[in-house]
Design an enzyme around this catalytic site. Structure first.
Site, PDB file in Angstrom:
ATOM      1  CG  ASP A 154       0.523 -16.141  11.702  1.00  0.00           C
ATOM      2  OD1 ASP A 154      -0.129 -15.440  10.898  1.00  0.00           O
ATOM      3  OD2 ASP A 154       0.133 -17.255  12.098  1.00  0.00           O
TER       4      ASP A 154
ATOM      5  CG  HIS B  68      -3.789   7.324   0.021  1.00  0.00           C
ATOM      6  ND1 HIS B  68      -3.097   6.248   0.522  1.00  0.00           N
ATOM      7  CD2 HIS B  68      -4.594   6.850  -0.960  1.00  0.00           C
ATOM      8  CE1 HIS B  68      -3.477   5.149  -0.123  1.00  0.00           C
ATOM      9  NE2 HIS B  68      -4.375   5.492  -1.019  1.00  0.00           N
TER      10      HIS B  68
ATOM     11  CD  GLU C 187      -2.910   1.118   2.326  1.00  0.00           C
ATOM     12  OE1 GLU C 187      -3.445   2.174   2.676  1.00  0.00           O
ATOM     13  OE2 GLU C 187      -3.145   0.015   2.853  1.00  0.00           O
TER      14      GLU C 187
ATOM     15  CE  LYS D 148      -6.227  -0.977   5.703  1.00  0.00           C
ATOM     16  NZ  LYS D 148      -5.479  -0.035   4.825  1.00  0.00           N
TER      17      LYS D 148
END
Length: 433
Positions: A291, A388, A84, A275
């Site tokens: 993990d 962004h 991202e 998130k």
């Protein structure tokens, strides 16, 4: 025909050939779709092929670093693996900001991991309680061959208790165990211990007339919810020194605290807020061969531990000081698994100067906090899209097939403008006449 028997027994070349014949019959030289990402080093490729089953190619993600993380007075360059755009830039920007405002302060609150033997018992609880009191020492003794090496290093089983879960589910009980696994994540160690406990439970129960025929062991498995394996990271500075874009001092601190209050009050906002934290955390987890699915599951469960899903981070003002902190569970390892196999994982840990598990917990938490600081700062000042989309600009160029010269012209053009896919496409078409 898409059904195939014995696929796992085919060679890698045969697997690729079947995929090409089945899904890409019209594509010339379709095998190149898979072969172009094969490693030229045959030995290294074989290593990758054996990580999982039915491997047909490699899937590459960018490996980046975020410098200038000052954590408890020590400076780190942090490796990150993520696709991202803007995540690494945001982490780096926050690290640089807090480098000159006292750095990050961390504390490992605990490192205990948990696992359970899940079973049903259709009998008197008093009989089960007495049985457990009798066989618990035997369970621990029978697990000794598994725990011996871990105990030599200072770890092992730290508790083994009987838990009554019948209020949640009729006849449901657990053998609940906690573990210290030191620098290993410890999944295999924990699961082996739990299965040993279950074997001893069955053997002894079959000899006890009060339990015989009244129990059923369902499963033995570690939990990825580790509320006793928790790390805390914090930054703080005088309110007057806080500067976020055009916001300064009390205004910047007040709006930041308000944003965190909203994340704690509204589940929709909390989900996206967390998130953003995990953007940074997952990137370091991937880079260090841990993990990320387990970490995600545990973090979100921890966010809901009060019965309502809330922010993992918090911000407040005490006197004339601004505080911003993050607390979350992180069951990490720096030995075992991919840490001993994947060359880039070894490289990532070397860049971090070979941390132990506790040190890695603290580094990862700081990256999550940094990511959150950048995201919230953008939201309360310039908005999330401006930064962004600037980072996403190069992806749009590549999608539209822009040349290097065209990229230079358009990058300059959009320096002070809002970036959208349609606007970039329009300006590229104008540039091309």
């Amino acid at each position: 025909m898409k059904h195939i028997d014995g696929f796992s027994k085919l060679t890698k070349a045969e697997k690729i050939a079947w995929l090409c014949d089945t899904y890409f019959p019209e594509v010339e030289n379709a095998s190149a779709l898979f072969e172009r990402y094969q490693n030229a080093d045959a030995e290294l490729q074989k290593l990758h092929d054996e990580f999982i089953e039915n491997t047909v190619s490699n899937y590459y993600l960018p490996f980046a670093v975020a410098p200038n993380f000052v954590i408890n007075g020590r400076t780190y360059t942090v490796p990150m693996v993520i696709e991202e755009s803007s995540v690494v830039a945001a982490a780096s920007r926050a690290a640089k900001y807090w480098q000159t405002h006292g750095g990050f302060h961390t504390e490992v609150l605990d490192t205990q991991k948990t696992g359970h033997v899940h079973f049903f018992f259709h009998g008197e609880k008093a009989d089960l309680t007495a049985f457990f009191a009798r066989v618990q020492p035997l369970m621990l003794a029978n697990a000794q061959p598994i725990t011996a090496n871990m105990e030599k290093r200072g770890g092992g089983i730290t508790s083994l208790t009987l838990e009554d879960k019948t209020e949640a589910l009729a006849h449901y009980y657990q053998l609940s165990a906690t573990f210290e696994t030191l620098d290993a994540m410890g999944a295999n160690f924990i699961n082996s211990c739990l299965e040993s406990f279950a074997d001893t439970f069955r053997d002894e129960a079959e000899r006890d007339p009060l339990l015989q025929g009244k129990y059923e062991v369902v499963m033995s498995i570690l939990s990825n919810y580790v509320p006793n394996c928790v790390v805390r990271a914090e930054v703080f500075c005088p309110v007057k020194d806080l500067k976020i874009a055009h916001l300064e001092g009390e205004t910047a601190a007040r709006k930041f605290v308000q944003a965190l209050a909203i994340a704690n009050a509204d589940v929709y906002r909390a989900t996206t807020h967390n998130k953003g934290i995990m953007n940074g955390i997952d990137a370091v987890i991937l880079a260090t061969g841990n993990d990320f699915r387990a970490i995600e599951a545990g973090a979100h469960a921890y966010a809901a531990r009060t019965g309502r899903y809330k922010s993992l981070s918090d911000a407040w003002i005490t006197g004339d000081t601004f505080h911003f902190a993050l607390e979350l569970p992180l069951a990490l390892g720096t030995v075992g698994g991919l840490t001993n196999l994947h060359p880039l994982v070894k490289t990532a840990l070397a860049i971090l100067e070979k941390p132990n598990a506790r040190e890695l917990m603290q580094i990862v938490a700081c990256v999550g906090l940094a990511q959150n600081f950048s995201a919230v700062s953008s939201l309360i000042s310039l908005g999330i899209q401006k930064g962004h989309m600037k980072m996403h600009l190069n992806n749009i160029f590549n999608q539209l097939g822009a040349s290097e010269d065209e990229k230079k012209v358009l990058t300059a053009y959009f320096k002070d403008k809002t970036v959208t896919h349609s606007e970039v496409k329009r300006e590229l078409e104008k540039l091309r006449g």
